[in-house]
Design an enzyme around this catalytic site. Structure first.
Site, mmCIF file in Angstrom:
data_model
loop_
_atom_site.group_PDB
_atom_site.id
_atom_site.type_symbol
_atom_site.label_atom_id
_atom_site.label_comp_id
_atom_site.label_asym_id
_atom_site.label_seq_id
_atom_site.Cartn_x
_atom_site.Cartn_y
_atom_site.Cartn_z
ATOM 1 N N SER A 17 0.843 -1.197 0.000
ATOM 2 C CA SER A 17 0.000 0.000 0.000
ATOM 3 C C SER A 17 0.884 1.255 0.000
ATOM 4 C CB SER A 17 -0.932 -0.061 1.210
ATOM 5 O OG SER A 17 -1.917 0.912 1.148
ATOM 6 N N ASP A 34 -8.850 -6.205 -4.783
ATOM 7 C CA ASP A 34 -8.440 -4.932 -4.181
ATOM 8 C C ASP A 34 -8.974 -3.801 -5.061
ATOM 9 O OD1 ASP A 34 -7.174 -2.694 -3.168
ATOM 10 O OD2 ASP A 34 -5.165 -3.553 -3.217
ATOM 11 N N HIS A 89 -8.146 -5.000 -0.408
ATOM 12 C CA HIS A 89 -6.842 -4.396 -0.123
ATOM 13 C C HIS A 89 -6.174 -5.046 1.091
ATOM 14 C CE1 HIS A 89 -3.819 -1.314 -0.495
ATOM 15 N NE2 HIS A 89 -4.028 -0.862 0.728
#
Lengths: 393, 393
Positions: free
Chosen positions: A151, A333, A366
């Site tokens: 991320s 995601d 995610h």
């Protein structure tokens, strides 16, 4: 036997110039290390953290149950990132609220010794990377075997390869993106507005007032959580189940046309399990996370855009990277979709860089980058195995 | 020449029993009609509205510029829903804030003549349909040629076919769903929490305090707006453009490696155009929308689930519908995705119902149901043409 982690602090006295033009002086970074640095200092792995994580990446603190680091499933003795072979460093970023200098610390420029609060300078991914590079200098590490993150952490890893190409041998960029989309920025902005318009925020100087903008933090976290999960996994975990599970069960077994344990018909009470889950997550977060840190970190996300100074041409931007890459994305995601990772892969291939890419079919959205998935762990493990072999004399 | 609309009010004195077990008495519904009811009263079309719309569906109010109804592009003389052929009715739902009895109206049970506020009873899609049926009774309309709505309006149209199968010849259900997913409920819940935790909400009785929970309403609307648009259309409309467009243009023309008009490096100021857009939408909404209505309407969305009393079996639930159907969905709608419309289509086909289904490839997300798209308008127009032919003696 668990890895025992020990948090350390490194003080820096030379001012760090920031991308905004400001600078920060007399700052400290909290960090942890796991494993042993080898003789030629070639086995160092830097782990970069995302929004609400810290330098506590792996292991547990002595005598503290359930104190596992946030990537403990990935990093440790015999794990995918094997601390028997690699010297792993976790570092808390500037502006965070877990030990490194941040908005809750005393502002050395304040005549009355106030904390920074909203006066903490805006920091960017590039600034964090510069601060991390100084930490490595102090640790005597010239070149990283791997810089790795998921991320926002993946953005830092990518930025390392551009800011210090000669100091990185491999970059592992997981569930990340070359910049935020308008929708990503929009979610950040709503979260920020919830915090900033909370009457307890006081323009970011709430510390003096002895209050915390918890309402805003709760909303920010609830929004965040929605974007971390996939629609599918939310339906699987919560679906339309009512919080009152017994009532729900009765309703399900009651059969055609008759319902027991019906809705409560309330606009303000919790009715569905998903509501209860989000409220709980929001409450928990508001207890420990700093509101100014939330603003700073979401802004760092918004600003990150290495292609910007090349008129949006990511291939041109990534021409400056020279290391080898592993990119990983997850099919469900929707925050940083596989498409975004593929943009990075394409730009690297345009520059004939050595890139491995795995698109993992995982249901968790995610969040998958933090979870155990045998294929995900397998891909990372194999990649690190091959690096370990490169390192052997 | 524009259609001139005139709002009307119908008072109901008989209590309306609600799904919650409560009932509401002495209520009024605001409505508008367009076109002429034919002699056998067979050409009536009921339009059901979504979250923040009203009975003002088409035309303009005399002497008021820019007062077009919310579906004026769809409904009017010579339009897809042709008011030269159909008698179209728009009705504001109970609990709304645009004329029908709602939380801002005086509660007849209040000894001191206070407004309902948070004491307004929880209303469901089924309750709205029952109220609409009573309005049709008063208008002398036994059977609708068409019941039609988009989003939450589509849920009402679907519910009509189950609650009053004998009173509906056709249902047009656009960009809708057979129930909310956990993610849909989650977004509603965050919006509600933002409103309820606003210190100006006062448990829903803010009217007495002379304040409005505008902070919460703003956040609620910003969240809503994100879910109405597709990621693609947000990127196209706003992308990563800075609000200071001139600075941005300079940056873009500055060329390789040099940037003018750089970021402002602020966590609280508007930096990107998407932020400015969302703040504007939030501010505007907080000026006119009632906070209790927001809670009520999002709860009606959460609760709608015709399959619930059939153990989740939608095919069994829709067996009660006997009319013909047109369903329309939009490819980039991630709020109520085509998959959700297909669930309805499948359940109807399981019952061998007459169903037409159009999946429109449109970039605008959920908002597409309100926008002009020639294929969308073409589909609806053809469907109504064929109904008009059925109606001819």
């Amino acid at each position: 036997m668990s890895l025992i982690a020990t948090a350390q602090n490194m003080q820096f006295d030379a001012p760090l110039p920031l991308q905004s033009g400001a600078s920060i002086c007399q700052y400290a970074l909290s960090f942890e290390t796991y494993g042993t640095l080898n003789a030629d200092k070639s086995n160092a792995v830097l782990i970069c953290h995302a929004l609400n994580a810290s330098h506590h990446v792996a292991g547990v603190y002595a005598g503290q149950d359930r104190s596992e680091g946030w990537w403990d499933n990935m990093i440790g003795p015999g794990k995918a990132v094997d601390t028997n072979r690699f010297f792993v460093i976790g570092v808390n970023n500037l502006g965070s609220c877990f030990g490194s200098t941040g908005p809750m610390h005393v502002n050395p420029d304040s005549p009355s010794g106030q904390v920074y609060g909203a006066d903490f300078p805006v920091v960017t991914v590039e600034d964090w990377v510069n601060a991390q590079a100084r930490l490595l200098d102090q640790l005597g590490i010239q070149k990283l075997a791997v810089v790795m993150g998921g991320s926002l952490g993946g953005m830092q890893a990518l930025s390392w390869t551009l800011q210090y190409p000669e100091r990185v041998a491999h970059a592992v960029v997981v569930a990340s993106a070359p910049n935020l989309t308008a929708e990503n920025i929009a979610f950040n902005e709503v979260a920020r507005r919830a915090i900033v318009t909370d009457p307890d925020f006081h323009g970011g100087h709430f510390y003096q007032h002895g209050v915390i903008p918890k309402r805003g933090l709760r909303i920010a976290r609830m929004i965040g959580h929605i974007t971390y999960l996939s629609d599918d996994v939310m339906n699987e975990k919560f679906g339309r189940r009512l919080r009152d599970a017994v009532a729900q069960e009765l309703a399900e077994t009651a059969g055609n046309g008759r319902t027991f344990g019906d809705y409560k018909y309330s606009t303000q009470d919790v009715e569905f399990q998903i509501e209860s889950y989000l409220r709980y997550q929001g409450d928990k977060f508001a207890e420990y996370f700093d509101a100014n840190t939330y603003l700073l970190i979401t802004r760092a996300l918004d600003y990150f855009d290495p292609a910007r100074k090349f008129g949006g041409d990511l291939s041109q931007a990534l021409a400056h990277a020279s290391c080898k890459f592993l990119l990983v994305s997850f099919t469900t995601d929707w925050r940083f979709s596989p498409k975004r990772s593929r943009e990075i892969v394409k730009a690297l291939l345009d520059n004939k860089r050595d890139v491995s890419y795995a698109e993992i079919d995982a249901p968790h959205g995610h969040d998958a980058f933090l979870l155990d998935d045998p294929r995900y762990m397998g891909v990372v493990s194999s990649y690190f195995d091959s690096i370990a072999k490169e390192l052997q004399p």
